[in-house]
Write an enzyme that holds these catalytic residues in place. Structure first.
Site, PDB file in Angstrom:
ATOM      1  N   GLU A   1      45.493  63.532  19.399  1.00  0.00           N
ATOM      2  CA  GLU A   1      45.458  63.044  18.122  1.00  0.00           C
ATOM      3  C   GLU A   1      46.014  61.214  17.479  1.00  0.00           C
ATOM      4  O   GLU A   1      46.209  61.258  16.880  1.00  0.00           O
ATOM      5  CB  GLU A   1      45.580  63.774  16.581  1.00  0.00           C
ATOM      6  CG  GLU A   1      44.589  64.579  16.915  1.00  0.00           C
ATOM      7  CD  GLU A   1      44.534  66.244  15.796  1.00  0.00           C
ATOM      8  OE1 GLU A   1      45.379  65.350  15.192  1.00  0.00           O
ATOM      9  OE2 GLU A   1      43.624  66.588  15.715  1.00  0.00           O
TER      10      GLU A   1
ATOM     11  N   GLU B   1      40.313  71.660  19.655  1.00  0.00           N
ATOM     12  CA  GLU B   1      40.568  72.170  18.914  1.00  0.00           C
ATOM     13  C   GLU B   1      39.375  72.284  17.421  1.00  0.00           C
ATOM     14  O   GLU B   1      38.664  72.095  17.236  1.00  0.00           O
ATOM     15  CB  GLU B   1      41.861  71.027  17.779  1.00  0.00           C
ATOM     16  CG  GLU B   1      43.095  71.265  19.013  1.00  0.00           C
ATOM     17  CD  GLU B   1      44.104  70.100  17.701  1.00  0.00           C
ATOM     18  OE1 GLU B   1      44.280  70.343  17.224  1.00  0.00           O
ATOM     19  OE2 GLU B   1      44.542  69.751  18.596  1.00  0.00           O
TER      20      GLU B   1
HETATM   21  C1  GLA Z   1      45.705  68.372  14.528  1.00  0.00           C
HETATM   22  C2  GLA Z   1      46.468  68.674  15.518  1.00  0.00           C
HETATM   23  C3  GLA Z   1      47.565  69.898  16.128  1.00  0.00           C
HETATM   24  C4  GLA Z   1      47.792  70.737  14.853  1.00  0.00           C
HETATM   25  C5  GLA Z   1      46.261  71.130  14.050  1.00  0.00           C
HETATM   26  C6  GLA Z   1      46.609  71.641  12.808  1.00  0.00           C
HETATM   27  O1  GLA Z   1      44.744  68.694  15.216  1.00  0.00           O
HETATM   28  O2  GLA Z   1      46.293  67.917  16.903  1.00  0.00           O
HETATM   29  O3  GLA Z   1      48.229  69.026  16.853  1.00  0.00           O
HETATM   30  O4  GLA Z   1      48.818  69.968  14.501  1.00  0.00           O
HETATM   31  O5  GLA Z   1      46.233  69.418  13.678  1.00  0.00           O
HETATM   32  O6  GLA Z   1      45.433  71.627  12.104  1.00  0.00           O
END
Ligand code: GLA
Ligand code: ZN
Length: 673
Positions: free
Chosen positions: A152, A309
């Site tokens: 991210e 995710e």
């Molecule tokens: C993001 C991050 C993860 C985690 C999630 C929690 O998507 O990539 O590492 O922190 O948020 O929602």
């Protein structure tokens, strides 16, 4: 046409797994549980830099070797992260230049994550070296299906390093200070620069009053371009590093949907496939999530895209971390698949016991066994996806409608001082998208730079910044028979945020056949209105006051000193039509208006279904897969327009037969094209 995203003949199911946070004795039990849930893919090594490199000259892969072996032994595919989303503490101490400086000018200390200066040569050197070492070490690990660079990417840095890099970037872009002074209109407030080194970053110590408010839009927009590119360069360097050893393993980084600071249209060009993290709150509309999926598919322009995710149940970082209601995790997973994802991946496999994500949803709860609601739901979905096999992989959506969504335009609109603080680009895009989505009309999301010729309808909500060439593409598109829709506050500026003089909407004026003389910003409690096809609708936020220059009037304002003047217009240009909506209206209006244009252009929905059912199609050469997603609280009946088989129940349906879809239920109907 899309192709399969990676070398795997199933829908990848699994996600982030952090065994390094747990004693090794627990790993086998984790594997038992994950296999029980039909998990087949693990995203590993997302935040292990400090463990992999304990000091400047020391690398240690022993634990990761074991984890990789564990995954392999249990038949798991691996999406391997490079761990560069959080630098080690020793690095911050020894090389403080890797730390970011915030917009407030305060240099950060070690802590949190995603905290590295993108222009730090030390960060770049060490991150690339780590990526390279990982690739070299695991290049023959045949279970690896993808690279996951960093995590991210986001944020900004305002450090001195970045300032120097900005000056160089500007020199390359503008060549001469004259050109820069002109583009930035620096004669305003005596900003003329005589030396590149006089230029400072636009932060709270210089041009900014707050994160979103600047006195110098052109500078702040250029900074955003520069920052997005700087961070992207970090991604690209790691991309090159892993490709040296594993040219055939596809590389991605997990994006965040409509994330404002990074211009994903540019990023996606350098990604083998797009992946993204979907974290809607229970209050978010279904169409908002659908827009995000289509946006992520859109920035990839035909590259595969993947849901990297989502939470199996709840988040930890919202104000109120509601649980996903029974059936909703399954429903939203299929929503991602319906919009094109060939994977359903979660954050995370197992709840950690410490720090801020210990109450974030996970497949394995703190209870540590399989007897939980969430585990049961994950297991049921896993079994279903397994049974789908490779059936839908690599199939694609086809759209006759496009929405232009452009990051630079977004930045320019929301940096603008006036006409209204409530002018929000994403809101406006979502309003038009929702009108299409609620009628199940497939949509491609494109940028200002994309070719439009394949579409019948193109909507450009608030096309404020008209970059070079975009008016030409729109003009040709309309002349050739397309329908074009744009709104208030469009056509005002060119790519440097300099106003196009001679009358709004600038270069779009001849296409739309109007001249906008003034624009009235209404305070929140105030509304005007108009009548369109006998129905009254609201006019809010901004009311353009315009003159006709060839267009015909579809609706006029009801009130105020501009009562009776045009608010909605349509201009015929050769074979096509260009519509202008001079205000923000309400959902009913957008639905009606879009429905009319789609009817005229014979744009068909994916299917005719009751309200609250999302219908999305993925197609291949001979087959098509029609997804029905029931977002309602009640079961619904759908009359099928053709014979099909439901891939989830194996039930065969005849043409005109009724399918009953339970509340939160899903059907995937396969038929021949
Ligand atoms: C993001 C991050 C993860 C985690 C999630 C929690 O998507 O990539 O590492 O922190 O948020 O929602
Ligand atoms: Zn920096």
């Amino acid at each position: 046409m899309w192709k399969k995203v990676w070398n795997y003949d199933k829908i990848a199911y699994g996600g982030d797994y952090n065994p390094e946070q747990w004693p090794e004795e627990t790993w086998e039990e984790d594997m038992r549980l994950l296999k029980l849930a039909h998990i087949n893919t693990l995203t590993l090594n997302v935040f292990s830099w400090a463990a992999l490199q304990p000091s400047e000259d020391e690398y240690c892969f022993d634990k990761l070797d074991k984890i990789m072996e564990l995954a392999k032994k249990h038949g798991m595919k691996v999406c391997l992260a490079t761990s560069t989303g959080a630098h080690p503490a020793w690095m911050a101490k020894k090389y403080p230049e890797v730390l970011r400086t915030g917009i407030n000018g305060i240099k950060r200390k070690f802590g949190a994550r995603h905290n590295s200066c993108p222009n730090s040569s030390v960060y770049r050197k060490f991150s690339v070296r780590l990526a390279e070492k990982l690739a070299e070490r695991y290049k023959d690990y045949d279970n690896m299906i993808a690279w996951h660079i960093s995590n991210e990417y986001g944020g900004e840095c305002y450090c001195e390093n970045c300032e120097k890099a900005f000056q160089i970037w500007l020199k390359e872009k503008y060549q001469t200070l004259d050109a820069l002074n002109h583009a930035w209109n620096t004669s305003f407030w005596g900003h003329t620069f005589y030396d590149w080194e006089e230029i400072v970053l636009p932060d709270l110590r210089s041009e900014h009053m707050s994160e979103e408010e600047t006195t110098a839009q052109s500078i702040s927009i250029d900074y955003r371009r520069f920052n997005s590119e700087s961070i992207m360069d970090c991604f690209r360097l790691e991309y090159e590093a892993v490709k040296k050893y594993t040219p055939n393993i596809p590389v991605t980084t997990n994006l965040m949907g409509a994330y404002k600071p990074l211009d994903y249209h540019k990023w996606a060009k350098y990604m083998d496939f797009v992946s993204w993290d979907n974290y809607p709150s229970n209050e978010d509309s279904i169409s908002k999530t659908a827009l995000n999926h289509d946006l992520m598919r859109g920035v990839g322009r035909g590259k595969p895209f993947v849901l990297m995710e989502q939470t199996p149940s709840q988040q930890n970082w919202q104000a109120f971390n509601a649980l996903k209601r029974p059936g909703v995790m399954r429903l939203w997973s299929y929503q991602a698949v319906a919009h094109g994802s060939d994977a359903v991946l979660f954050f995370q496999m197992k709840r950690s016991i410490g720090s801020c994500e210990k109450y974030h949803g996970a497949v394995i709860a703190h209870a540590g066994h399989e007897h939980t609601r969430v585990f049961r739901e994950v297991t049921e979905l896993g079994a279903e996806l397994e049974q789908l096999g490779e059936e839908i992989l690599g199939s694609t959506g086809i759209a006759e409608t496009a929405i232009i969504f452009d990051w630079e335009n977004w930045w320019a609109i929301e940096y603008s001082a006036g006409p209204s603080v409530n002018l929000k680009y994403h809101d406006e895009v979502l309003k038009y998208y929702t009108a299409l989505h609620s009628q199940n009309i497939p949509v491609d999301i494109v940028s200002e730079e994309d070719d439009l010729s394949q579409y019948k309808l193109v909507i450009a909500p608030i096309l404020y910044m008209t970059k070079p060439g975009v008016d030409g593409r729109i003009r040709e598109f309309v002349k050739a028979g397309g329908s074009f829709v744009t709104t208030y506050f469009s056509g005002y500026v060119e790519e440097h945020d300099l106003v196009i003089t001679g009358g709004y909407p600038g270069k779009l004026r001849d296409i739309l056949g109007i001249w906008v003389e003034e624009s009235d910003a209404l305070p929140e409690h105030k509304k005007n209105g108009f009548i369109y096809e006998g129905q009254e609708y609201s006019a809010e936020l901004l009311c353009d006051i315009m003159h006709l220059e060839g267009a015909e009037v579809l609706a006029e304002y009801k009130e105020d000193f501009y009562q009776g003047t045009p608010v909605i217009t349509c201009n015929s240009l050769e074979k096509g039509k260009a519509y202008y909506v001079g205000t923000r209206s309400d959902e009913d209006f957008y639905n009606k208006f879009i429905e009319n244009i789609c009817k005229e252009q014979q744009i068909k929905p994916a299917a005719k279904v009751p309200k609250g059912i999302e219908a999305v199609k993925r197609v291949r050469e001979k087959e098509q897969y029609l997804f029905f997603l029931n977002h309602n609280e009640e079961s619904e009946e759908i009359t099928l327009s053709e014979a099909a088989i439901d891939l989830l129940t194996q039930k065969e349906y005849q043409k005109e037969e009724t399918l009953v879809l339970p509340a939160k239920g899903v059907s995937i109907l396969k038929s021949q094209r």
